[in-house]
Design a protein around this motif. Structure first.
Motif, mmCIF file in Angstrom:
data_model
loop_
_atom_site.group_PDB
_atom_site.id
_atom_site.type_symbol
_atom_site.label_atom_id
_atom_site.label_comp_id
_atom_site.label_asym_id
_atom_site.label_seq_id
_atom_site.Cartn_x
_atom_site.Cartn_y
_atom_site.Cartn_z
ATOM 1 N N LYS A 95 4.877 0.456 -11.392
ATOM 2 C CA LYS A 95 5.356 -0.796 -11.903
ATOM 3 C C LYS A 95 6.340 -1.408 -10.738
ATOM 4 O O LYS A 95 6.167 -2.698 -10.738
ATOM 5 N N PHE A 96 6.721 -0.781 -10.004
ATOM 6 C CA PHE A 96 7.398 -1.339 -8.919
ATOM 7 C C PHE A 96 6.737 -2.180 -7.936
ATOM 8 O O PHE A 96 6.882 -3.167 -7.546
ATOM 9 N N LYS A 97 5.598 -1.426 -7.503
ATOM 10 C CA LYS A 97 4.585 -2.239 -6.726
ATOM 11 C C LYS A 97 4.048 -3.359 -7.194
ATOM 12 O O LYS A 97 3.736 -4.445 -6.726
ATOM 13 N N LYS A 98 3.595 -3.384 -8.623
ATOM 14 C CA LYS A 98 2.918 -4.342 -9.402
ATOM 15 C C LYS A 98 3.997 -5.483 -9.395
ATOM 16 O O LYS A 98 3.629 -6.750 -9.243
ATOM 17 N N GLU A 99 5.191 -5.345 -9.731
ATOM 18 C CA GLU A 99 6.065 -6.533 -9.944
ATOM 19 C C GLU A 99 6.648 -6.981 -8.629
ATOM 20 O O GLU A 99 6.565 -8.222 -8.539
ATOM 21 N N TYR A 139 9.280 8.918 6.704
ATOM 22 C CA TYR A 139 8.573 9.745 5.681
ATOM 23 C C TYR A 139 8.187 8.792 4.515
ATOM 24 O O TYR A 139 8.943 7.946 4.226
ATOM 25 N N THR A 140 6.892 8.768 4.012
ATOM 26 C CA THR A 140 6.546 7.905 2.771
ATOM 27 C C THR A 140 5.494 8.950 2.063
ATOM 28 O O THR A 140 4.739 9.916 2.632
ATOM 29 N N ASP A 141 5.644 8.628 0.671
ATOM 30 C CA ASP A 141 4.409 9.158 -0.294
ATOM 31 C C ASP A 141 4.361 8.109 -1.339
ATOM 32 O O ASP A 141 4.691 6.996 -1.183
ATOM 33 N N ASN A 142 3.561 8.935 -2.300
ATOM 34 C CA ASN A 142 3.541 7.633 -3.496
ATOM 35 C C ASN A 142 4.659 7.249 -4.183
ATOM 36 O O ASN A 142 4.584 6.220 -5.268
ATOM 37 N N GLY A 143 5.667 7.724 -3.927
ATOM 38 C CA GLY A 143 7.113 7.413 -4.660
ATOM 39 C C GLY A 143 7.537 6.114 -4.088
ATOM 40 O O GLY A 143 8.531 5.599 -4.668
ATOM 41 N N CYS A 144 6.843 5.801 -3.014
ATOM 42 C CA CYS A 144 7.594 4.572 -2.347
ATOM 43 C C CYS A 144 6.216 3.677 -1.969
ATOM 44 O O CYS A 144 5.048 4.162 -2.315
ATOM 45 N N CYS A 145 6.444 2.724 -1.072
ATOM 46 C CA CYS A 145 5.304 2.051 -0.597
ATOM 47 C C CYS A 145 5.717 1.343 0.748
ATOM 48 O O CYS A 145 6.496 1.197 0.959
ATOM 49 N N GLN A 146 4.589 0.830 1.208
ATOM 50 C CA GLN A 146 4.561 -0.105 2.487
ATOM 51 C C GLN A 146 4.219 -1.500 2.152
ATOM 52 O O GLN A 146 3.302 -1.640 1.426
ATOM 53 N N GLY A 201 6.699 -2.831 6.815
ATOM 54 C CA GLY A 201 7.774 -2.035 6.519
ATOM 55 C C GLY A 201 7.705 -1.206 5.626
ATOM 56 O O GLY A 201 6.679 -1.087 4.597
ATOM 57 N N SER A 202 8.859 -0.144 5.539
ATOM 58 C CA SER A 202 8.846 0.735 4.300
ATOM 59 C C SER A 202 9.866 0.238 3.072
ATOM 60 O O SER A 202 10.886 -0.176 3.391
ATOM 61 N N LEU A 203 9.321 0.644 1.800
ATOM 62 C CA LEU A 203 10.313 0.383 0.717
ATOM 63 C C LEU A 203 10.579 1.897 0.134
ATOM 64 O O LEU A 203 9.759 2.435 -0.626
ATOM 65 N N LEU A 204 11.872 2.197 0.002
ATOM 66 C CA LEU A 204 12.191 3.620 -0.836
ATOM 67 C C LEU A 204 12.332 3.300 -2.066
ATOM 68 O O LEU A 204 13.552 2.992 -2.372
ATOM 69 N N PHE A 205 11.696 3.501 -2.938
ATOM 70 C CA PHE A 205 11.610 3.342 -4.332
ATOM 71 C C PHE A 205 11.980 4.654 -5.020
ATOM 72 O O PHE A 205 13.098 4.711 -5.335
ATOM 73 N N ASP A 206 11.123 5.541 -4.768
ATOM 74 C CA ASP A 206 11.483 6.973 -5.193
ATOM 75 C C ASP A 206 10.731 8.219 -4.539
ATOM 76 O O ASP A 206 10.043 8.821 -5.109
ATOM 77 N N TRP A 250 0.922 -1.303 -0.109
ATOM 78 C CA TRP A 250 0.096 0.089 -0.181
ATOM 79 C C TRP A 250 0.695 1.235 0.077
ATOM 80 O O TRP A 250 1.977 1.067 0.155
ATOM 81 N N SER A 251 0.136 2.290 -0.266
ATOM 82 C CA SER A 251 0.910 3.787 -0.383
ATOM 83 C C SER A 251 0.223 4.871 0.124
ATOM 84 O O SER A 251 -1.146 4.490 0.554
ATOM 85 N N THR A 252 0.782 5.863 0.491
ATOM 86 C CA THR A 252 0.128 7.133 1.276
ATOM 87 C C THR A 252 0.157 8.172 0.578
ATOM 88 O O THR A 252 1.175 8.331 -0.212
ATOM 89 N N LYS A 253 -0.534 9.305 0.531
ATOM 90 C CA LYS A 253 -0.076 10.832 0.449
ATOM 91 C C LYS A 253 0.894 11.017 1.314
ATOM 92 O O LYS A 253 1.293 10.322 2.144
#
Length: 314
Positions: A174-178, A55-62, A126-131, A14-17
């Motif tokens: 795409k990251f979240k989908k994969e 910190y989290t936003d739509n560029g990364c996910c949990q 967990g958090s995943l720092l993609f972008d 999932w992701s957040t604003k």
């Protein structure tokens, strides 16, 4: 964890604003630039697990893993294994560190993880720092100098990295989908779709648990402040008063992991004679049912009575 009572493990991505998430035991005044987040419409919440502020936003996910369990202990092994395996299968070079993080091929932190226990379930998330927006992240979060010194760095930015560096053509979606596909590819599974009644109840719980309460309650100024970074456990901070040679108004903060209720901890210590033996006895009793991972009663007592501490106020 409280109503559905699934007997199978549950996995979600999932992701957040733009959001700053405080750990259960953290002092907002030392972790967050409140003026910055208010001026940039970054929401602030306190989660139910320990660990550090993120910190989290739509560029990364949990991701979240909810598992039935009869073991009342914090255990990161299952969740770390699931997400690390999926990341490697999607082409990312990562390894777990000694505590609860994932680091990339050049040693930067790309994922932090936390847990809590409730009603015979364990929640690992967990958090995943993609972008993520690095400007927002760097300006919204504050870094405790004690923790930075222990890690040999001068800022959080020196320690964190982005997974997008390893897949520069991918978008966050795409990251979240994969990643989701890789997780599901490894286990038999079925998909549960939320119905409208589920969504209404989820919104009710969110309103009750995360949209109310005073996040600033732990920022009060007390006469003594002691803190220490303990390798493998995290930062622990104690604020307290000493009146008539008795311990008063104890506040425990930090990015450690535990099921300890901070208010009950404060209440049972209030009025304890200000001697190492008396305080040790009370703390040891409090930690028996709800230990702090990697931190003993003796270490907390030593911290209270530590002299020449640069973070002690009189």
């Amino acid at each position: 964890m409280t109503e559905k009572k699934f007997t199978d493990p549950i996995f979600m991505i999932w992701s957040t604003k733009p959001t700053v998430m405080l750990g259960k035991y953290q002092d907002v005044s030392t972790e967050v630039d409140l003026t910055y987040i208010q001026n940039h419409d970054i929401q602030l919440v306190r989660r139910c697990s320990g660990g550090g502020t993120i910190y989290t936003d739509n560029g990364c996910c949990q991701f979240s893993l909810v598992q039935p369990t009869n073991k009342k202990i914090i255990d990161f092994s299952d969740g770390i294994h699931i997400i690390a395996t999926a990341l490697k299968e999607t082409g990312f070079h990562i390894t777990p560190d000694s505590r609860n993080d994932l680091i990339d091929d050049v040693g930067f932190k790309v994922s932090g993880n936390a847990q809590y226990l409730l009603n015979d379930y364990r929640l690992h998330h967990g958090s995943l720092l993609f972008d993520p927006d690095q400007v927002f992240m760097n300006n919204a979060l504050r870094s405790d100098p004690v923790k930075l010194k222990a890690k040999g760095i001068s800022s959080t930015r020196q320690r964190t990295g982005n997974l997008k560096r390893q897949q520069p053509t991918w978008s966050p979606s795409k990251f979240k989908k994969e990643l989701n596909a890789a997780v599901l590819n490894n286990v038999p599974h079925k998909i549960y779709h939320l119905c409208s009644k589920d969504k209404e109840r989820i919104n009710d719980i969110a309103e009750q648990r995360f949209c109310s309460g005073n996040l600033l309650s732990s920022s009060e100024k007390l006469s003594f402040l002691k803190k220490r970074y303990i390798k493998g456990a995290g930062l622990v901070q104690l604020k307290f008063e000493v009146k008539e040679n008795k311990l008063r108004h104890v506040r425990i903060n930090g990015d450690f992991f535990s099921e300890l209720d901070p208010q009950k901890f404060s209440n049972i210590l209030d009025g304890t004679p200000f001697t190492p033996s008396a305080i040790h006895q009370i703390i040891e009793k409090a930690l028996q049912p709800t230990p702090i991972v990697g931190i003993t009663a003796g270490e907390l007592v030593d911290l209270i009575f530590k002299k020449n501490c640069p973070h002690t106020r009189h």
